[in-house]
Structures are given as C-alpha cells and as structure tokens.
Scaffold this motif. Sequence first.
Motif, PDB file in Angstrom:
ATOM      1  N   ARG A  84       0.802  -1.234   0.000  1.00  0.00           N
ATOM      2  CA  ARG A  84       0.000   0.000   0.000  1.00  0.00           C
ATOM      3  C   ARG A  84       0.834   1.283   0.000  1.00  0.00           C
ATOM      4  O   ARG A  84       0.622   2.180  -0.806  1.00  0.00           O
ATOM      5  CB  ARG A  84      -0.931   0.001   1.223  1.00  0.00           C
ATOM      6  CG  ARG A  84      -2.090  -0.966   1.120  1.00  0.00           C
ATOM      7  CD  ARG A  84      -3.190  -0.314   0.293  1.00  0.00           C
ATOM      8  NE  ARG A  84      -4.161  -1.289  -0.138  1.00  0.00           N
ATOM      9  CZ  ARG A  84      -5.290  -1.591   0.530  1.00  0.00           C
ATOM     10  NH1 ARG A  84      -5.539  -1.020   1.673  1.00  0.00           N
ATOM     11  NH2 ARG A  84      -6.134  -2.459   0.028  1.00  0.00           N
ATOM     12  N   ALA A  85       1.793   1.355   0.932  1.00  0.00           N
ATOM     13  CA  ALA A  85       2.563   2.599   1.040  1.00  0.00           C
ATOM     14  C   ALA A  85       3.480   2.765  -0.167  1.00  0.00           C
ATOM     15  O   ALA A  85       3.643   3.876  -0.691  1.00  0.00           O
ATOM     16  CB  ALA A  85       3.375   2.600   2.332  1.00  0.00           C
ATOM     17  N   LEU A  86       4.043   1.662  -0.642  1.00  0.00           N
ATOM     18  CA  LEU A  86       4.935   1.745  -1.807  1.00  0.00           C
ATOM     19  C   LEU A  86       4.154   2.232  -3.035  1.00  0.00           C
ATOM     20  O   LEU A  86       4.630   3.071  -3.808  1.00  0.00           O
ATOM     21  CB  LEU A  86       5.556   0.370  -2.075  1.00  0.00           C
ATOM     22  CG  LEU A  86       6.452   0.262  -3.293  1.00  0.00           C
ATOM     23  CD1 LEU A  86       7.697   1.144  -3.159  1.00  0.00           C
ATOM     24  CD2 LEU A  86       6.886  -1.189  -3.529  1.00  0.00           C
ATOM     25  N   HIS A  87       2.951   1.708  -3.196  1.00  0.00           N
ATOM     26  CA  HIS A  87       2.108   2.111  -4.320  1.00  0.00           C
ATOM     27  C   HIS A  87       1.786   3.613  -4.232  1.00  0.00           C
ATOM     28  O   HIS A  87       1.882   4.353  -5.222  1.00  0.00           O
ATOM     29  CB  HIS A  87       0.833   1.274  -4.314  1.00  0.00           C
ATOM     30  CG  HIS A  87      -0.186   1.733  -5.309  1.00  0.00           C
ATOM     31  ND1 HIS A  87       0.014   1.665  -6.668  1.00  0.00           N
ATOM     32  CD2 HIS A  87      -1.418   2.300  -5.138  1.00  0.00           C
ATOM     33  CE1 HIS A  87      -1.049   2.155  -7.298  1.00  0.00           C
ATOM     34  NE2 HIS A  87      -1.919   2.548  -6.392  1.00  0.00           N
ATOM     35  N   ALA A  88       1.434   4.051  -3.011  1.00  0.00           N
ATOM     36  CA  ALA A  88       1.103   5.476  -2.840  1.00  0.00           C
ATOM     37  C   ALA A  88       2.338   6.339  -3.108  1.00  0.00           C
ATOM     38  O   ALA A  88       2.237   7.421  -3.710  1.00  0.00           O
ATOM     39  CB  ALA A  88       0.581   5.712  -1.427  1.00  0.00           C
ATOM     40  N   ALA A  89       3.510   5.837  -2.700  1.00  0.00           N
ATOM     41  CA  ALA A  89       4.749   6.591  -2.941  1.00  0.00           C
ATOM     42  C   ALA A  89       4.998   6.706  -4.448  1.00  0.00           C
ATOM     43  O   ALA A  89       5.398   7.766  -4.953  1.00  0.00           O
ATOM     44  CB  ALA A  89       5.919   5.889  -2.259  1.00  0.00           C
ATOM     45  N   SER A  90       4.721   5.622  -5.148  1.00  0.00           N
ATOM     46  CA  SER A  90       4.928   5.623  -6.594  1.00  0.00           C
ATOM     47  C   SER A  90       4.010   6.658  -7.256  1.00  0.00           C
ATOM     48  O   SER A  90       4.423   7.409  -8.144  1.00  0.00           O
ATOM     49  CB  SER A  90       4.646   4.206  -7.122  1.00  0.00           C
ATOM     50  OG  SER A  90       4.570   4.205  -8.511  1.00  0.00           O
TER      51      SER A  90
END
Length: 555
Positions: free
Chosen positions: A79-85
């Motif tokens: 989730r957080a990695l996707h949002a960071a992307s």
Amino acid sequence: MAGKKHERTASQEDVLKHPSTKRAKEIDGPDNPYDELLERISSPPSSGASAGDVKDGAAKPRNVLHWFRSKDLRADDNRALHAASQKAREGAGALLACFLFSPEDLEWHGTSPARVDFMLESLRLLQEQLEGLNIPLVQLTAEKRADKGETILGLVREHDVSHVFANIEYEVDELRRDLDLFERLGGEENGVQFVLHHDQTIVEPRTLTTGAGGPLKVFTPYHKAWLAEVSGDPSLLDTVPTPDANDKSVKSGDLKKLFGQPVPKVPESKQFPSTKDRDRIRKLWPAGHAAGMQRLREFLGDKVQTYAQNRSTPAADNSSRLSAYFSAGVISVREALGAARKTNGGSADFSQSGAEAGVASWVRELVFREFYRHMMAVTPHGSMNLPQNLKFDFVQWEADDEGWRKWCAGTTGVPFVDAGMRQLAAEAYMHNRLRMNVSSYLSRSLLLDYRRGERWFAETLVDWDLCNNTQGWEPSYTVFNPVAQAEKCDPRGEYIRKWVPELRDVEGKAVFDPYHRLSREEFDKLDYPPPHVDFKESKERCIQRYKQDMADADP
Ligand SMILES: Cc1cc2nc3c(=O)[nH]c(=O)nc-3n(C[C@H](O)[C@H](O)[C@H](O)COP(=O)(O)OP(=O)(O)OC[C@H]3O[C@@H](n4cnc5c(N)ncnc54)[C@H](O)[C@@H]3O)c2cc1C
C-alpha cells in the motif's frame, strides 16, 4: 475494598523485563501511542512545519522515499509503496526505497537466525526486482536503536526527499519511533511529509466495534463482524499494482550510487551453526515473493480442500506453511485472500454457509491474525512482555531449570511435547497444534514463566511474529493433557515417531505414554527419559497457583 497487592515475579533474565501493570494501563489508556499516531495521521501538517513546495499541497513533490520495514518486504500489493509511486509521478523526482537494518532490534527481540536469513534473502530478491524498475533500494544500518530517526533523516537530506512513505507497525516501540519521525521530518528545518498506510490487515485494527461502540475483544464476535465487513465490501480485498518504473536516467545520474548496495551482513550472533543448517532451512522456506505465491497457489489448488478436517493433525502437514511469508510481509494478506476468493467461485463470503469448509476454516485462521493485530492496537501493553490479562503477571513462576532445559531440547519424557520441540529445532517451525501443547506444558505443567517460552520461540521460529506469538502464549487456565491430545490429533503416532526416533519401534498406544504403558524393562531399552512431571499433580498445582496468586490481584 481494594484488592491485596501481590509481589510481581522478578524476571530471571533481562530480556523478560517489563513495565509495571500500572504503567501498562496508562499505555492502554491516556498514553496510548496508537491513539497518538492516528491523531497525527488525521491532522494535516502544522502550518510552517513543512518547507517550500510541500507546504503547499499543490506543489510538486521532489524525490519520494518508501521505507520498507521488516513486515512489508515486497513490491507487489504494498500500500505505502504504491502510494509513494503515485506521489512520485506527480513531480519530476524519482521513487527511492530504503531498508533500515537494526542489529540491536534483532538482539532486543531475540530474532532467530532463520528469520533473519529469510528476511535478508527476501530483501535481496526485492532489491533485484526494484532495480529492474530503476528504483534503488538503499541499505541503511542504525547501529543503535536510538539512531533510526537520524539515519532516515540523513538519507532524506542528502537526496532532496520531499515525502517519506511507510506502512504502520502496531507494536509500541515502532509506534513511538514513527511518532518521533513525524517530529523530525516535519520540523521547521526539514518540512518533509511522512505518510503512513495500513497494510498488514484487510480490516484496519480497532475499527470493528461492539453495539455500544467499544472495540470487540472476543474472537468469535470479531470473526463474525469481520466476515460481514468483507462480504459487504469485497473491495477490501483489492490489491494495488507494483510501482511504476523510474526513468532509466536515474541509474546514471546523481542517484547512481544508491543502486547495487549490498544487503546487510548477518550479525555473528544471528548466524546458523553451519552452512548445512542454513541450506536445510532455506530449502524449507525459500525466500521471496515468487516462492510465497507459488506456495499459496499449491495450497489453494490442493490442500485447502482437506484443511478443515486435517488442520489439527500434524502428521498430515496439511496447513499452508505460509506464516513466514506473512510475518515478513513477503506476500500480502490481500493477495492470499484474493486468491482464496477465486477458489471460492469469486465470492468474498467466507462464512461456513458461503464457502467450502476448507476455505472457510483457513480464512478463519487468517482472521485470527487480524484479530491479534487489532488486540495489539486495543491493549498495546501486549507488546511489552506483559500478558493481555494483567492479572497473570501476579503468578509466581517456578525456577525449574532442569525442566526448562528438557523442554528446549525436547526431552521432557512426554512424546507429543518432545516431538513438537524437535520439529522446531529441525525446521524453525512447529505445527499449530504442537505450539498449543508445548506452551501449555511450559507455563502450566512446568509452571515456568510463559515469557521464557515466548522468547524461545522468537529465538528459533522462522515465522516469528510479535502479535501472533505473544497472543499465542497468552496464559490461561486451559491445561492441555499432551497424552490425550496426541491420541486425538496423532492417532497413529506418526508425528511422534517421525520426530522422536527413540520411539519409532514402539507399537500401538504405548507410543503416546511409553513410561506408563510399557513394562519397566521395555521402557529402559528405549533410551528415552521418564516424564519430568506427573501430569495430574502438575495440573492441580497449576490451577491452585493461578487461583491463589490471582485471587486478589489488583493490576
Ligand atoms: C504459542 C503459539 C505461538 C505462536 N507463534 C506464532 C508466531 O510467532 N508467528 C506466527 O505467524 N504464528 C504463530 N502462531 C500461530 C500459528 O501456530 C502459526 O501461524 C501457524 O502454525 C503457521 O502455520 P501455517 O502458515 O501453515 O498456518 P495455516 O494454518 O496455513 O494458517 C494460515 C495463516 O493464518 C495465520 N494463523 C494461523 N493460525 C494462527 C493463529 N493461531 N494465530 C494467529 N494467526 C494464525 C498465519 O499467518 C498462517 O500462516 C503461534 C501459535 C501459538 C499457539
């Protein structure tokens, strides 16, 4: 009338130290770090706290950083990695990733060589995958626990990072670390946004409540509410894609040196006794997302059908063996339940009436995992070497060192218990039914401090997970009879014979209790010890001790 105050059991070992029960109540109440974190997340950055372009929500982000923790080691459905992307795409900067290695954390928690190796190997594979997307995975080390914030800050400053993303960890120390980070990153000088996401569970901890609005604290109603929540909103199972690739120029510009950094070295205290041991464990628990997904597919394609009837039969080895993958976040619970949904004909109704028995039963275990994270957020003192039910902290434990040594070595003279402990030594894993039995034996039959067993599990299990482990070890009045348990769950004695070779040739029901069921002469030939304690006597002693010590306990 106020209850009498009992002396707290003095911890025999430093690693078992814990705050007082009075302090525990403050941590559950006014000083609850989870409450504080939720407040920080919901309130916008304070004015003046964020610098330049970040202060203005419409301004473009610069470089964006995702910070992997030891519980989300995957690029898929993170989730957080996707949002960071997504955030990185709004600006002209790059998406960076980092992992912060803390050798002191490993000592603090007693993390096993098996789990450390699994984590670092998974990290290595993750780095390969990300570098294929031109995303560097920076390897940071904080020699001291207290240096974590400063280490992250160093990276942020050096590489002009405007946003740091991470997934929430629900244990007290980790919550406090993140609260500290909010201060450091968002301060006047840095003005960096710190964005946290829920990722570990399908249903966010503490959101399922009773009719009166308080958190659910009992599993059965929690399970029921969880099933209703998920079937009512199947989008909770939706996964997010892997991050977008950075432009390939990132690999040759200023950020070049962030690529190809070696993963941290395993500290000496966490190395396997030999490479042979390491290779055996690696074969049992191959690292990385692809291996986890393959295991998931194999389980759902076959074993899940017999899971309901065989789940408590250790010889059948019928469970998924996915716990190591879940505890290090190498696969996500949404990936697992999304796949279970496909097996269930596309339906997100995992109740007894909505799913095949095997699927319903397996999902129920994953709901236990969710419940334990929920309970950690409800009573955070659970991550501080204290029982959920604080009254158990008033029990005076025994100091039976011989019993302790025998328990660790699997030589208690109780075949079912010894088989479990030997499986643990050989595989860095133990079947759930055995975990229940050996924990009961330690804290009830031997009356040893349950925290010693909890720590031993952390030091040996590949799947060690603080929430599952502490709540699995939660003391209770249920005393398992390991002979009756073996007769029921290992009716042909196959599991015992596999792990306790001294008993391989013992025939029939004598294998469950050879000391009492064989003649003295037959028993003496086995080279197997007599039971360390008498079950009936030790059970009575335990119930009496618990009752007496907790009678007027006033935590
Ligand atoms: C004393 C004790 C200590 C334990 N310590 C741990 C631990 O450190 N780490 C850990 O992951 N599990 C722990 N468990 C829970 C359980 O024993 C393991 O998760 C399970 O045996 C793992 O095997 P599996 O992956 O084949 O499980 P499956 O039966 O295939 O279940 C699927 C998943 O559901 C979750 N799960 C299953 N059973 C439980 C349970 N009872 N409680 C919470 N989650 C569960 C796990 O993530 C597991 O991988 C403990 C249980 C006890 C009684």
